[in-house]
Design a protein around this motif. Structure first.
Motif, short mmCIF file in Angstrom:
data_model
loop_
_atom_site.label_atom_id
_atom_site.label_comp_id
_atom_site.label_asym_id
_atom_site.label_seq_id
_atom_site.Cartn_x
_atom_site.Cartn_y
_atom_site.Cartn_z
N TYR A 57 -44.22 -27.16 -12.99
CA TYR A 57 -43.04 -26.43 -12.23
C TYR A 57 -42.61 -27.11 -11.07
CZ TYR A 57 -46.98 -24.43 -9.92
OH TYR A 57 -48.38 -24.51 -9.35
N CYS B 259 -40.55 -23.26 -15.35
CA CYS B 259 -41.68 -22.46 -16.31
C CYS B 259 -41.20 -20.55 -16.41
CB CYS B 259 -42.74 -22.12 -15.36
SG CYS B 259 -43.11 -21.34 -14.11
N SER B 260 -41.58 -19.87 -17.43
CA SER B 260 -41.49 -18.38 -17.67
C SER B 260 -42.55 -18.04 -17.61
CB SER B 260 -40.14 -18.80 -18.95
OG SER B 260 -41.69 -19.16 -19.72
#
Length: 188
Positions: free
Chosen positions: A121, A143-144
């Motif tokens: 990230y 990113c999640s």
């Protein structure tokens, strides 16, 4: 500046931001995983602080104090931005970038985490001061995973948390500062 520490604000209201390498190469035992970490003083009183290191013997307390959890910055998932090899070593480094806007006195910090054994990230933190009001804006790209933003309030202040935010008051009950998050799912 060359030190990687930036002071913002004026007079008795100041913020210190860390935008330097995690470890000085010849003393890695003093490194902390705190990219983008901030400390805040209002009316010359420290309001936001880090947790400090309480012991120098190897162990859980030392690891936590040096970890991202002990600092006022964001954490992605349950991962550290740099791998801690022990209570005294980091593996890897983070290249911090910092830009000061001399017109409005704001500061933008950014770094990229490479994803080896942790999420990949980019974290961008913008800090601004305008007439007695501080704004800290965090953007995490790529990113999640769950993102946690931490602020450690100095123990001399009382903290009241509601759905709307966090208010810090002094011993006399006077409001000193508040945190009003935006774009969040949960406030704890």
């Amino acid at each position: 500046p060359d030190s990687g520490f930036y002071w913002l604000g004026t007079g008795d209201d100041q913020l210190l931001a860390a935008a330097h390498e995690l470890a000085v190469p010849h003393v890695p035992a003093h490194a902390h995983a705190h990219p983008g970490h901030i400390c805040l003083w209002i009316d010359s009183e420290r309001v936001l602080s880090d947790t400090g290191v309480f012991e120098y013997a190897a162990g859980v307390r030392r690891l936590r104090a040096r970890s991202i959890r002990g600092h006022n910055t964001v954490q992605v998932a349950d991962a550290e931005p740099a791998r801690m090899a022990s209570s005294f070593w980091f593996v890897g480094d983070i290249e911090m970038n910092a830009t000061v806007n001399h017109n409005d006195g704001s500061l933008e910090l950014s770094y990229v985490v490479d994803g080896l054994s942790r999420p990949t990230y980019e974290h961008i933190r913008t800090v601004a001061y305008d007439g007695g009001e501080w704004t800290v804006r965090d953007v995490v790209k790529g990113c999640s995973d769950v993102i946690t933003s931490r602020y450690h309030v100095h123990p001399s202040f009382n903290v009241d948390t509601t759905d709307q935010g966090v208010t810090m008051t002094n011993a006399g009950g006077d409001s000193v500062a508040s945190i009003k998050p935006f774009g969040h799912d949960e406030l704890d």
